[in-house]
Design a protein around this motif. Structure first.
Motif, PDB file in Angstrom:
ATOM      1  N   GLN A 296       1.022  -1.076  -0.018  1.00 24.42           N
ATOM      2  CA  GLN A 296       0.078   0.016  -0.136  1.00 24.42           C
ATOM      3  C   GLN A 296       0.802   1.235   0.006  1.00 24.42           C
ATOM      4  OE1 GLN A 296      -2.982   2.651   2.658  1.00 24.42           O
ATOM      5  NE2 GLN A 296      -2.132   0.724   3.647  1.00 24.42           N
ATOM      6  N   PHE A 297       1.862   1.405   0.968  1.00 20.15           N
ATOM      7  CA  PHE A 297       2.585   2.694   1.025  1.00 20.15           C
ATOM      8  C   PHE A 297       3.515   2.801  -0.062  1.00 20.15           C
ATOM      9  CE2 PHE A 297       0.761   1.626   5.370  1.00 20.15           C
ATOM     10  CZ  PHE A 297       0.057   2.922   5.414  1.00 20.15           C
ATOM     11  N   ALA A 298       4.315   1.624  -0.643  1.00 17.16           N
ATOM     12  CA  ALA A 298       5.089   1.788  -1.927  1.00 17.16           C
ATOM     13  C   ALA A 298       4.169   2.316  -2.844  1.00 17.16           C
ATOM     14  CB  ALA A 298       5.522   0.609  -2.083  1.00 17.16           C
ATOM     15  N   SER A 299       2.851   1.762  -3.164  1.00 18.54           N
ATOM     16  CA  SER A 299       2.061   2.301  -4.253  1.00 18.54           C
ATOM     17  C   SER A 299       1.583   3.832  -3.980  1.00 18.54           C
ATOM     18  CB  SER A 299       1.065   1.457  -4.151  1.00 18.54           C
ATOM     19  OG  SER A 299       0.164   1.573  -5.347  1.00 18.54           O
ATOM     20  N   VAL A 300       1.299   4.090  -2.813  1.00 22.40           N
ATOM     21  CA  VAL A 300       0.695   5.677  -2.440  1.00 22.40           C
ATOM     22  C   VAL A 300       2.114   6.453  -2.971  1.00 22.40           C
ATOM     23  CG1 VAL A 300       0.529   7.269  -0.693  1.00 22.40           C
ATOM     24  CG2 VAL A 300      -0.757   5.303  -0.519  1.00 22.40           C
TER      25      VAL A 300
ATOM     26  N   PHE B  19       5.942   9.343  -8.584  1.00 30.95           N
ATOM     27  CA  PHE B  19       6.194   8.933 -10.112  1.00 30.95           C
ATOM     28  C   PHE B  19       5.361   8.742 -10.981  1.00 30.95           C
ATOM     29  CE2 PHE B  19      10.105   7.683  -7.523  1.00 30.95           C
ATOM     30  CZ  PHE B  19      11.075   8.271  -8.204  1.00 30.95           C
ATOM     31  N   GLY B  20       3.854   8.859 -10.458  1.00 29.41           N
ATOM     32  CA  GLY B  20       2.630   8.659 -11.403  1.00 29.41           C
ATOM     33  C   GLY B  20       2.488   7.138 -11.738  1.00 29.41           C
ATOM     34  N   THR B  21       2.927   6.138 -10.833  1.00 31.90           N
ATOM     35  CA  THR B  21       2.655   4.888 -11.211  1.00 31.90           C
ATOM     36  C   THR B  21       2.496   4.094 -10.069  1.00 31.90           C
ATOM     37  OG1 THR B  21       3.498   2.992 -12.456  1.00 31.90           O
ATOM     38  CG2 THR B  21       5.095   4.154 -11.234  1.00 31.90           C
ATOM     39  N   ARG B  22       1.420   3.097 -10.235  1.00 33.24           N
ATOM     40  CA  ARG B  22       1.200   2.299  -8.735  1.00 33.24           C
ATOM     41  C   ARG B  22       1.590   0.998  -9.002  1.00 33.24           C
ATOM     42  NH1 ARG B  22      -3.776  -0.374  -8.532  1.00 33.24           N
ATOM     43  NH2 ARG B  22      -3.600  -0.285  -6.105  1.00 33.24           N
ATOM     44  N   CYS B  23       1.481   0.078  -7.890  1.00 32.98           N
ATOM     45  CA  CYS B  23       1.686  -1.307  -8.093  1.00 32.98           C
ATOM     46  C   CYS B  23       0.614  -1.971  -7.303  1.00 32.98           C
ATOM     47  CB  CYS B  23       3.087  -1.589  -7.355  1.00 32.98           C
ATOM     48  SG  CYS B  23       3.545  -1.048  -5.598  1.00 32.98           S
ATOM     49  N   PRO B  24      -0.169  -2.655  -8.136  1.00 29.80           N
ATOM     50  CA  PRO B  24      -1.323  -3.140  -7.311  1.00 29.80           C
ATOM     51  C   PRO B  24      -1.051  -4.552  -6.527  1.00 29.80           C
ATOM     52  CG  PRO B  24      -1.309  -3.734  -9.858  1.00 29.80           C
ATOM     53  CD  PRO B  24      -0.188  -2.880  -9.378  1.00 29.80           C
ATOM     54  N   ARG B  25       0.106  -5.184  -6.770  1.00 35.78           N
ATOM     55  CA  ARG B  25       0.263  -6.400  -5.858  1.00 35.78           C
ATOM     56  C   ARG B  25       1.897  -6.282  -5.355  1.00 35.78           C
ATOM     57  NH1 ARG B  25       1.304 -10.633 -11.002  1.00 35.78           N
ATOM     58  NH2 ARG B  25       3.416  -9.702 -11.521  1.00 35.78           N
TER      59      ARG B  25
ATOM     60  N   MET C  90      -5.694   5.866 -13.543  1.00 37.61           N
ATOM     61  CA  MET C  90      -4.869   7.013 -14.422  1.00 37.61           C
ATOM     62  C   MET C  90      -3.281   6.674 -13.838  1.00 37.61           C
ATOM     63  SD  MET C  90      -5.497  10.502 -11.853  1.00 37.61           S
ATOM     64  CE  MET C  90      -7.389  10.230 -12.158  1.00 37.61           C
ATOM     65  N   PHE C  91      -3.119   5.995 -12.770  1.00 38.53           N
ATOM     66  CA  PHE C  91      -1.816   5.649 -12.416  1.00 38.53           C
ATOM     67  C   PHE C  91      -1.333   4.282 -12.912  1.00 38.53           C
ATOM     68  CE2 PHE C  91      -3.850   8.569  -9.225  1.00 38.53           C
ATOM     69  CZ  PHE C  91      -2.679   9.507  -9.267  1.00 38.53           C
ATOM     70  N   GLU C  92      -2.069   3.678 -13.607  1.00 42.29           N
ATOM     71  CA  GLU C  92      -2.029   1.985 -14.100  1.00 42.29           C
ATOM     72  C   GLU C  92      -1.413   2.181 -15.668  1.00 42.29           C
ATOM     73  OE1 GLU C  92      -4.669  -0.367 -10.877  1.00 42.29           O
ATOM     74  OE2 GLU C  92      -5.362   0.082 -12.979  1.00 42.29           O
ATOM     75  N   GLN C  93      -0.718   3.178 -16.226  1.00 38.51           N
ATOM     76  CA  GLN C  93      -0.451   3.442 -17.616  1.00 38.51           C
ATOM     77  C   GLN C  93       0.551   2.355 -17.796  1.00 38.51           C
ATOM     78  OE1 GLN C  93      -0.442   7.206 -19.052  1.00 38.51           O
ATOM     79  NE2 GLN C  93      -1.239   8.070 -17.054  1.00 38.51           N
ATOM     80  N   GLU C  94       1.718   2.168 -16.867  1.00 33.57           N
ATOM     81  CA  GLU C  94       2.922   1.226 -17.097  1.00 33.57           C
ATOM     82  C   GLU C  94       2.904   0.083 -16.502  1.00 33.57           C
ATOM     83  OE1 GLU C  94       3.707   5.710 -17.728  1.00 33.57           O
ATOM     84  OE2 GLU C  94       3.449   4.497 -15.643  1.00 33.57           O
ATOM     85  N   LEU C  95       1.897  -0.611 -16.203  1.00 30.18           N
ATOM     86  CA  LEU C  95       1.534  -2.138 -15.728  1.00 30.18           C
ATOM     87  C   LEU C  95       2.036  -3.054 -16.584  1.00 30.18           C
ATOM     88  CD1 LEU C  95      -1.905  -2.038 -13.902  1.00 30.18           C
ATOM     89  CD2 LEU C  95       0.304  -1.520 -12.933  1.00 30.18           C
TER      90      LEU C  95
ATOM     91  N   LEU D 198       7.165  -3.490  -8.236  1.00 27.89           N
ATOM     92  CA  LEU D 198       7.961  -2.331  -7.857  1.00 27.89           C
ATOM     93  C   LEU D 198       8.169  -2.532  -6.289  1.00 27.89           C
ATOM     94  CD1 LEU D 198       6.722   0.535 -10.287  1.00 27.89           C
ATOM     95  CD2 LEU D 198       8.980  -0.817 -10.336  1.00 27.89           C
ATOM     96  N   ALA D 199       6.881  -2.588  -5.692  1.00 26.90           N
ATOM     97  CA  ALA D 199       6.903  -2.662  -4.156  1.00 26.90           C
ATOM     98  C   ALA D 199       8.001  -3.646  -3.659  1.00 26.90           C
ATOM     99  CB  ALA D 199       5.734  -2.750  -3.555  1.00 26.90           C
ATOM    100  N   SER D 200       8.084  -4.731  -3.921  1.00 30.48           N
ATOM    101  CA  SER D 200       8.892  -5.994  -3.641  1.00 30.48           C
ATOM    102  C   SER D 200      10.403  -5.440  -3.997  1.00 30.48           C
ATOM    103  CB  SER D 200       8.506  -7.308  -4.134  1.00 30.48           C
ATOM    104  OG  SER D 200       8.517  -7.486  -5.221  1.00 30.48           O
ATOM    105  N   GLU D 201      10.583  -5.030  -4.916  1.00 29.87           N
ATOM    106  CA  GLU D 201      12.012  -4.708  -5.375  1.00 29.87           C
ATOM    107  C   GLU D 201      12.468  -3.337  -4.488  1.00 29.87           C
ATOM    108  OE1 GLU D 201      14.600  -3.159  -9.251  1.00 29.87           O
ATOM    109  OE2 GLU D 201      12.426  -3.679  -9.694  1.00 29.87           O
ATOM    110  N   PHE D 202      11.493  -2.566  -4.452  1.00 27.71           N
ATOM    111  CA  PHE D 202      11.951  -1.207  -3.447  1.00 27.71           C
ATOM    112  C   PHE D 202      12.407  -1.612  -2.132  1.00 27.71           C
ATOM    113  CE2 PHE D 202      10.227   1.380  -0.278  1.00 27.71           C
ATOM    114  CZ  PHE D 202      11.341   2.399  -0.065  1.00 27.71           C
ATOM    115  N   PHE D 203      11.364  -2.545  -1.560  1.00 23.36           N
ATOM    116  CA  PHE D 203      11.543  -2.881  -0.029  1.00 23.36           C
ATOM    117  C   PHE D 203      12.835  -3.762   0.053  1.00 23.36           C
ATOM    118  CE2 PHE D 203       7.455  -1.545   0.630  1.00 23.36           C
ATOM    119  CZ  PHE D 203       7.484  -0.898   1.871  1.00 23.36           C
ATOM    120  N   SER D 204      13.539  -4.732  -0.917  1.00 20.83           N
ATOM    121  CA  SER D 204      14.399  -5.401  -0.671  1.00 20.83           C
ATOM    122  C   SER D 204      15.717  -4.258  -0.945  1.00 20.83           C
ATOM    123  CB  SER D 204      14.613  -6.193  -2.177  1.00 20.83           C
ATOM    124  OG  SER D 204      15.787  -6.815  -2.056  1.00 20.83           O
TER     125      SER D 204
END
Length: 531
Positions: free
Chosen positions: A167-171, A177-183, A515-520, A188-194
């Motif tokens: 949730q908070f990575a996606s927020v 950056f204008g892009t979210r991660c739904p899972r 609007m934040f799912e353009q790069e999924l 991107l979330a799992s990569e970032f937290f690593s």
């Protein structure tokens, strides 16, 4: 010709100066006894440094000095001295001590550790982006992500740790950056937290040799210096990750598909702000760091505290029910009518603060406070943990008890000296106070209200003593910031009606997410449709 007398003089002078290394000079605040050359280095633990600092503050007072070879370190555990030294003299105390490990990874571009002209440019840009008014524009995506978090808990409550991080990575990914991660998985979330976990562990006080105060350690060959390998790998991973996000944002803007994220304004005005592309990438990346991990660990601590203190949870739920009722989900403005829920939030911050020592400061000029001399370029620690666990300020500081904040503004004893104490002291001090506190406060309120309204959070195994209850520091992962180790929690909806309202709200949030799912990726698109 060099005479024997010359040699003797050189030896005497050299001995005199070497003898001073590691000793506490006149005028410095008191502190533990030092040893020649090393000072207090031998007394530093490898982890949970704030506990030792707090012990010393009880013995020597609200300001303590340490010697790390020739370097002076100052520990401030008095709110009044925090105000007088770190808040009132913000210009001098806005420096950071040299942190070679961080700089070797970030080239000095991480705003949390940057210095001088670079920091001033970054600070000016970030302040405009993270102002109270600017953060209010991003409340819709924060609300939508908080609703998906509740929906994720309905569908898959066992993995609440990953759902929180997602949730908070996606927020932050959406707002910056204008892009979210739904899972969470393969995202991107799992990569970032690593990356963030490794970076945080690397910079934890005591985790690695003190390169900044013993510079010769920089020249140790890499085969005997594992931190060099870690730094090289982290540098590559960080830079690749941040530039990939910024490149996607720039490409979206070129295609005329702007979605109002923070970085769009920075990119459009980069040259007039005096910022390089590298600086912009790191500004975005560091904002992602500051707003993801810290808030996620707060929610983990909140869930842990509710699980271990069911009476507190029940009282908070009763107050939410009284204000909101069962017919709708909570709104942010509801918090104004919930003094006990506000008290719970404050107590979670106090009980185990996210960053027990914040990030250390350094003074650009000689300073003095309370009659003590603080030499230029000292390392100045703000001991947030020690302030929040001071028995002179708080009754039973190691007990989780939100009611203390109903008795007094800061949760302190009736006769306590609260000079200098602030309700936001856990966000830091002076010009280095966390610039994203408004975004963080919004996220905390939304999620605490949703969790109390929606779910019961109980021990996974009631018949066996849960190792996390009562909560101890052994239950936390040490680092620059701290959060609970993964734990089990039984999270169940409080009623079928509330679960149905969560599902309906999640369905309505799709229009905000799109609007934040353009790069999924293709896999993520399939996941979104199924979810």
């Amino acid at each position: 010709m060099i005479t024997l007398v010359d040699i003797v003089i050189v030896l005497i002078v050299g001995f005199y100066y070497l003898r001073k290394i590691g000793t506490r000079g006149p005028g410095l605040p008191p502190g533990p006894p030092t040893l020649p050359l090393v000072g207090n280095i031998h007394q530093f633990p490898k982890e949970r440094l704030w506990l030792r600092f707090t012990e010393w503050s009880r013995e020597y007072g609200g300001i303590v000095s340490l010697k790390i070879a020739s370097q002076t370190a100052i520990i401030v555990t008095s709110p009044r001295i925090v105000r007088d030294l770190m808040d009132k003299r913000g210009k001098s105390l806005s420096n950071r001590p040299q942190m070679k490990l961080a700089d070797s990874i970030t080239d000095g571009l991480n705003i949390g550790f940057s210095q001088g002209h670079i920091w001033k440019l970054q600070r000016r840009a970030v302040q405009s982006l993270l102002s109270h008014e600017a953060c209010n524009k991003h409340i819709p995506i924060q609300k939508a992500e908080a609703i998906q978090f509740a929906y994720d808990l309905l569908k898959d409550p066992k993995n609440f740790f990953e759902h929180t991080q997602r949730q908070f990575a996606s927020v932050m990914l959406s707002t910056i950056f204008g892009t979210r991660c739904p899972r969470y998985e393969n995202s991107l979330a799992s990569e970032f937290f690593s990356i963030e976990r490794d970076f945080d562990e690397l910079l934890a006080p005591g985790a690695h040799p003190p390169i900044d105060v013993i510079p010769i350690l920089q020249y140790v060959p890499e085969r005997w210096a594992p931190w060099k390998t870690i730094c090289r790998d982290l540098r590559r991973r960080q830079q690749t990750f941040y530039h990939r996000l910024m490149n996607a944002c720039e490409q979206r803007m070129k295609n005329g598909r702007n979605n109002g994220c923070f970085l769009e304004d920075i990119i459009n005005n980069r040259e007039s702000m005096g910022l390089s592309r590298e600086m912009v990438a790191y500004m975005g990346g560091v904002s992602l760091e500051g707003g993801s991990n810290t808030i996620a660990t707060f929610i983990h601590r909140f869930i842990l505290c509710m699980m271990c203190h069911p009476d507190t949870q029940r009282r908070g739920q009763d107050e939410v029910d009284k204000v909101v009722g069962p017919e709708r989900m909570p709104q942010m403005e509801d918090i104004a009518n919930m003094p006990y829920v506000q008290a719970i939030i404050k107590e979670v911050h106090r009980f185990y603060p996210t960053a027990p020592l914040a990030i250390p400061h350094s003074n650009a000029t000689d300073e003095s406070v309370d009659g003590y001399f603080i030499p230029k370029d000292s390392i100045v620690f703000m001991n947030i943990y020690g302030i929040y666990h001071n028995e002179e300020l708080y009754d039973e500081p190691h007990t989780f008890r939100p009611e203390r904040f109903l008795d007094s503004e800061f949760g302190t004893k009736a006769d306590a000296d609260i000079t200098g104490l602030r309700s936001d002291i856990h966000f830091g001090s002076g010009r280095r106070i966390c610039p994203g506190m408004h975004l963080a406060n919004n996220a905390v309120v939304m999620n605490v209200l949703n969790l109390l309204w929606s779910f019961d959070m109980t021990k996974a195994k009631e018949d066996i003593r849960d190792p996390f209850c009562p909560i101890t520091l052994e239950d936390f992962v040490p680092g620059l910031t701290i959060g609970p180790k993964p734990f089990e929690c039984n999270i169940q909806p409080r009623s079928d009606k509330r679960a149905a309202l969560i599902r309906a709200a999640f369905s309505e949030a799709r229009s905000i997410f799109s609007m934040f799912e353009q790069e999924l990726t293709d896999d993520e698109k399939v996941f979104v449709e199924r979810w």
